[in-house]
Design a protein around this motif. Structure first.
Motif, mmCIF file in Angstrom:
data_model
loop_
_atom_site.group_PDB
_atom_site.id
_atom_site.type_symbol
_atom_site.label_atom_id
_atom_site.label_comp_id
_atom_site.label_asym_id
_atom_site.label_seq_id
_atom_site.Cartn_x
_atom_site.Cartn_y
_atom_site.Cartn_z
ATOM 1 N N LEU A 94 -8.338 -1.017 5.239
ATOM 2 C CA LEU A 94 -9.019 -0.498 6.433
ATOM 3 C C LEU A 94 -10.106 -1.456 6.926
ATOM 4 O O LEU A 94 -10.280 -1.651 8.122
ATOM 5 N N THR A 131 0.927 3.910 -3.044
ATOM 6 C CA THR A 131 0.695 5.330 -2.802
ATOM 7 C C THR A 131 1.792 6.147 -3.487
ATOM 8 O O THR A 131 1.509 7.117 -4.201
ATOM 9 N N LEU A 134 0.825 -1.205 0.000
ATOM 10 C CA LEU A 134 0.000 0.000 0.000
ATOM 11 C C LEU A 134 0.865 1.264 0.000
ATOM 12 O O LEU A 134 0.575 2.223 -0.729
ATOM 13 N N LEU A 154 -7.059 0.781 -0.478
ATOM 14 C CA LEU A 154 -7.025 1.411 0.842
ATOM 15 C C LEU A 154 -8.261 1.013 1.654
ATOM 16 O O LEU A 154 -8.153 0.690 2.841
ATOM 17 N N SER A 168 -1.335 8.821 3.519
ATOM 18 C CA SER A 168 -1.499 8.372 2.132
ATOM 19 C C SER A 168 -2.603 9.166 1.438
ATOM 20 O O SER A 168 -2.434 9.609 0.292
ATOM 21 N N ALA A 195 -2.761 5.648 6.713
ATOM 22 C CA ALA A 195 -3.849 5.856 5.759
ATOM 23 C C ALA A 195 -4.120 7.347 5.554
ATOM 24 O O ALA A 195 -4.319 7.803 4.423
ATOM 25 N N GLY A 222 -6.021 -2.665 10.395
ATOM 26 C CA GLY A 222 -6.796 -1.580 9.800
ATOM 27 C C GLY A 222 -7.273 -0.518 10.760
ATOM 28 O O GLY A 222 -7.497 0.624 10.362
#
Length: 185
Positions: A139, A21, A17, A135, A157, A154, A145
C-alpha cells in the motif's frame, strides 16, 4: 527492457500478495483439523504448502526483477537490510522485513525435521506478522497501492484473513473426536 522488468516486478508483487493471503487463510484452515467442503484435511495441507511455494516463487520474481530493473535501483543490501532504500525507505523497509520473515519461515520449513516441530512452529508464527507488513509495504510503496483495483484487493484480503483469524480464536476452531461425532449425528 526496463518497462518489462518494472511491469513484471509490479505484477509479481501483486500475485505474491494474493498467494500469501491464500497461504495464511489455508494455514489457519489446516490448523483447525477440519476438512474444507469436500477437500480432506491432508489435501488442505498439500494445497497450503503449494500456495506457500508459489507465493515464495512470485516473491523471488518480484524482488529479483526489481533488483535487475534500472528504474527501481534496488541493491542487494536494500533487499536484505531494512530501511536502507533511497525511495520511500520506510515502506520499502517494511517489504524487506516481510521478505526476511519469509526467508526465515522457508528455511525453517526446509529444516523442519532437523530443528523439530516446536522450533518450526515458533518461527512459523511470524507469518502472522509477515502478512500485514507485506500488505502495508504494498500500500505504501507499490506503484498501484492507491489504485481502486488494488485497494479493493487489499480490502478483500483483509476481510479474508480477518475472518479466518476471528474463527481461529473462536471456541469452535479445533476439530476434536468429540466434535466429529457430534457432526455425524
Amino acid at each position: 527492457m526496463d518497462n518489462t522488468l518494472w511491469a513484471l516486478g509490479r505484477v509479481s508483487g501483486i500475485v505474491s500478495l494474493i498467494l500469501f493471503t491464500g497461504t495464511v487463510v489455508l494455514g489457519i484452515l489446516t490448523r483447525s483439523g477440519r476438512p474444507l467442503l469436500s477437500i480432506p484435511r491432508y489435501s488442505l495441507t498439500l494445497i497450503h504448502r503449494n500456495f506457500a511455494l508459489l507465493a515464495t516463487i512470485f516473491l523471488a520474481l518480484h524482488v529479483g526483477t526489481l533488483v535487475l530493473d534500472s528504474f527501481a535501483k534496488l541493491t542487494v543490501a536494500d533487499v536484505v537490510v531494512p530501511f536502507l532504500g533511497s525511495y520511500r525507505p520506510f515502506w520499502q523497509g517494511l517489504g524487506t522485513v516481510a521478505f526476511d520473515l519469509v526467508v526465515a519461515v522457508v528455511v525453517t520449513s526446509l529444516l523442519r525435521r532437523r530443528i523439530g516441530v516446536r522450533a518450526f512452529r515458533a518461527v512459523h508464527w511470524f507469518t502472522y506478522a509477515m502478512w500485514p507488513i507485506a500488505l502495508a509495504h504494498a500500500l505504501g510503496n507499490g506503484t498501484d497501492g492507491t489504485s481502486k483495483f488494488f485497494l479493493m484487493l487489499a480490502i478483500c484480503s483483509l476481510i479474508s484473513v480477518g475472518a479466518a483469524l476471528v474463527w481461529r480464536f473462536s471456541t469452535n476452531f479445533l476439530e476434536t473426536a468429540k466434535t466429529r461425532q457430534e457432526e455425524l449425528q
